[in-house]
Design an enzyme around this catalytic site. Structure first.
Site, mmCIF file in Angstrom:
data_model
loop_
_atom_site.group_PDB
_atom_site.id
_atom_site.type_symbol
_atom_site.label_atom_id
_atom_site.label_comp_id
_atom_site.label_asym_id
_atom_site.label_seq_id
_atom_site.Cartn_x
_atom_site.Cartn_y
_atom_site.Cartn_z
ATOM 1 N N TYR A 69 0.779 -1.159 0.004
ATOM 2 C CA TYR A 69 0.009 0.100 0.096
ATOM 3 C C TYR A 69 0.807 1.080 0.055
ATOM 4 O O TYR A 69 0.470 2.295 -0.559
ATOM 5 C CB TYR A 69 -0.918 -0.001 1.269
ATOM 6 C CG TYR A 69 -2.116 -0.817 0.991
ATOM 7 C CD1 TYR A 69 -2.074 -2.307 1.054
ATOM 8 C CD2 TYR A 69 -3.485 -0.216 1.135
ATOM 9 C CE1 TYR A 69 -3.169 -2.805 0.990
ATOM 10 C CE2 TYR A 69 -4.497 -1.040 0.957
ATOM 11 C CZ TYR A 69 -4.386 -2.466 0.836
ATOM 12 O OH TYR A 69 -5.751 -3.134 0.713
ATOM 13 N N LYS A 110 3.496 -15.257 3.211
ATOM 14 C CA LYS A 110 3.954 -16.306 1.996
ATOM 15 C C LYS A 110 5.470 -16.244 1.865
ATOM 16 O O LYS A 110 6.395 -16.123 0.988
ATOM 17 C CB LYS A 110 3.604 -15.453 0.643
ATOM 18 C CG LYS A 110 3.549 -16.291 -0.580
ATOM 19 C CD LYS A 110 2.320 -17.181 -0.838
ATOM 20 C CE LYS A 110 2.854 -18.008 -1.929
ATOM 21 N NZ LYS A 110 1.885 -19.263 -2.165
ATOM 22 N N ASP A 131 -6.080 -7.207 4.174
ATOM 23 C CA ASP A 131 -7.424 -6.856 3.624
ATOM 24 C C ASP A 131 -8.148 -7.773 2.983
ATOM 25 O O ASP A 131 -9.363 -7.988 3.055
ATOM 26 C CB ASP A 131 -6.807 -5.597 2.517
ATOM 27 C CG ASP A 131 -8.135 -5.251 1.827
ATOM 28 O OD1 ASP A 131 -8.986 -4.650 2.385
ATOM 29 O OD2 ASP A 131 -7.829 -5.406 0.527
ATOM 30 N N ASP A 185 -12.277 -9.525 4.575
ATOM 31 C CA ASP A 185 -13.387 -9.574 3.886
ATOM 32 C C ASP A 185 -13.865 -11.042 3.902
ATOM 33 O O ASP A 185 -15.128 -11.415 3.918
ATOM 34 C CB ASP A 185 -13.156 -9.099 2.314
ATOM 35 C CG ASP A 185 -13.547 -7.864 2.303
ATOM 36 O OD1 ASP A 185 -13.417 -6.872 3.211
ATOM 37 O OD2 ASP A 185 -14.153 -7.102 1.329
ATOM 38 N N ASP A 200 -2.253 -18.466 1.299
ATOM 39 C CA ASP A 200 -3.203 -19.184 0.267
ATOM 40 C C ASP A 200 -3.771 -20.319 1.281
ATOM 41 O O ASP A 200 -5.113 -20.444 1.212
ATOM 42 C CB ASP A 200 -2.325 -20.004 -0.837
ATOM 43 C CG ASP A 200 -1.127 -20.535 -0.656
ATOM 44 O OD1 ASP A 200 -0.480 -20.354 0.580
ATOM 45 O OD2 ASP A 200 -0.444 -20.915 -1.631
#
Ligand code: NAD
Ligand code: IPM
Ligand code: MN
Length: 369
Positions: free
Chosen positions: A141, A191, A247, A251, A223
């Site tokens: 970001y 990751k 983020d 959700d 993942d």
């Protein structure tokens, strides 16, 4: 007690849900004789229209001079073609950086009365209670360099993901401290099988964990975490992760509650706390009075807890939301499969205010005998 709140309703359903959160805060203030001063300012698309900037100086100055900031949502389709740094979302990102909060707390809880509206079977999601601790000021970001370059008629876009040891340490400590007050487990998500930033993340989180021998730490690749989160949400207590992964996973975690409209957040660690629901401006339902205000109202509760030091009052609001759900009132997003009565955004707000009042009366009566 005096408490100065800058309110940034923003775009789409932002103003609809924020006004209910403010109403609930006003009810709490009236019950306890507190003085909460609210000052409303423009951000996002509305601010671009009115002031030509997604974060006008006046808005930023007001936020910096307040005890806490309560935000609705920013973003609208008409601004989607603007360059990244001129979009409504850029205003929010600038604000986050200016306020300095690096720890974004995003609880995702399964509420029994509406368990039926989750696409997950109740025996999978029931009882799930997760706190996502999302790093908010680093990663893709904010990393530099970023932007568009190109030569020979082709365009290349790039973003930079970078994390320093210090940035990882401070967010890791927030997660371990939070786990201590919960069920004592941190799952760090990265990751590390591919990314150097994640390798540093994993090393640093592992080192910091030695200061918290009472907390269990495990690591998941992002993942696999995405899969475990909905296959077995109860395996999680605190999820610690970087900005973009947080983020996306937050959700996804909304599926546990049944709707994105239920999720609240608090951003702490900076000069001024920032409180906003996890959802966006939901242009598809804006202006209809049907948005779920529970995430915004629960964000106001987090504001009282983290910026106001009002733990009891925060719990009362959270309990009031549960009472309203138990009594069967639902906005359309949480209605399917749960029975009960359809209610508008403002009806839910009003019902939460009533429940907050009843809860406070009950405690008062209890103390009186
Ligand atoms: P969104 O969160 O706005 O909506 C996703 C889906 O969830 C939609 O179907 C929407 O109707 C539903 N939904 C969201 N909140 C709800 C609520 N309170 N009650 C009932 N249903 C709700 O995400 P999106 O559609 O991808 O993005 C829309 C805009 O919002 C974009 O411009 C995006 O950049 C912005 N956005 C802003 C924030 C923020 O301000 N914090 C967060 C996310 C997205
Ligand atoms: C969120 C939103 C924001 C983010 C956007 C609007 C900048 O999606 O708060 O989850 O990506 O952090
Ligand atoms: Mn998001």
């Amino acid at each position: 007690m005096r408490f100065k709140v800058t309110v940034l309703p923003g775009d789409g359903i932002g103003p609809e849900v924020t006004s209910e959160a403010v109403r609930v805060l006003q009810t709490v203030a009236a019950i306890h004789g507190y003085r909460f001063d609210f000052e409303e300012h423009a951000i996002g698309g509305g601010a671009i229209r009115e002031f030509g900037s997604p974060l006008p100086t006046k808005t930023l100055d007001a936020c910096l001079a307040s005890d806490a900031v309560l935000l609705g949502a920013v973003g609208a389709p008409e601004y989607d073609r603007l360059p990244p740094n001129q979009r409504p979302e850029a205003g929010l990102l600038l604000l986050r950086r200016a306020l300095g909060g690096y720890a974004n707390l995003r609880p995702a809880v399964s509420y029994a009365p509406i368990a039926g509206c989750s696409p997950l079977r109740p025996e999978v999601s029931g009882g799930a209670d997760i706190l996502i601790v999302r790093e908010l000021l680093g990663g893709l970001y904010f990393g530099e360099p970023r932007g568009f370059t190109g030569s020979n008629g082709t365009t290349v876009a790039s973003n930079t993901m970078s994390y320093s040891v210090e940035e990882i340490e401070r967010i890791a400590r927030v997660a371990f401290e939070a786990a201590r007050k919960r069920r004592g487990k941190v799952t760090s998500v990265d990751k590390a099988n591919v990314l150097e930033t994640s390798q540093l993340w994993r090393q640093t989180v592992t080192r910091i964990s030695r200061d918290y021998p009472d907390v269990t730490l495990d690591h998941l690749y992002v993942d696999a975490c995405a899969m475990h989160l909905i296959a077995n949400p109860r395996r999680f207590d605190v999820v610690l992760t970087e900005n973009l992964f947080g983020d996306i996973l937050s959700d996804e975690a909304a599926v546990i509650s049944g709707s994105l409209g239920m999720l609240a957040s608090a951003t702490i660690g900076g000069d001024v706390g920032l409180y906003e629901p996890v959802h966006g401006s939901a242009p598809d339902i804006a202006g209809q009075g049907i948005a779920n205000p529970c995430g915004a109202i629960a964000s106001a509760a987090m504001m009282l807890r983290h910026s106001g030091g009002l733990e009891q009052e925060a719990c009362d609001i959270e309990l009031a939301i549960e009472h309203v759900l138990e009594a069967g009132y639902r906005t359309p997003d949480i209605a399917a499969g749960t029975g009960g009565y359809l209610a508008s955004t403002s009806e839910i707000g009003e019902l939460v205010c009533q429940a907050v009042t009843e809860i406070a009366d009950m405690r008062h009566a209890y103390h009186a005998v």
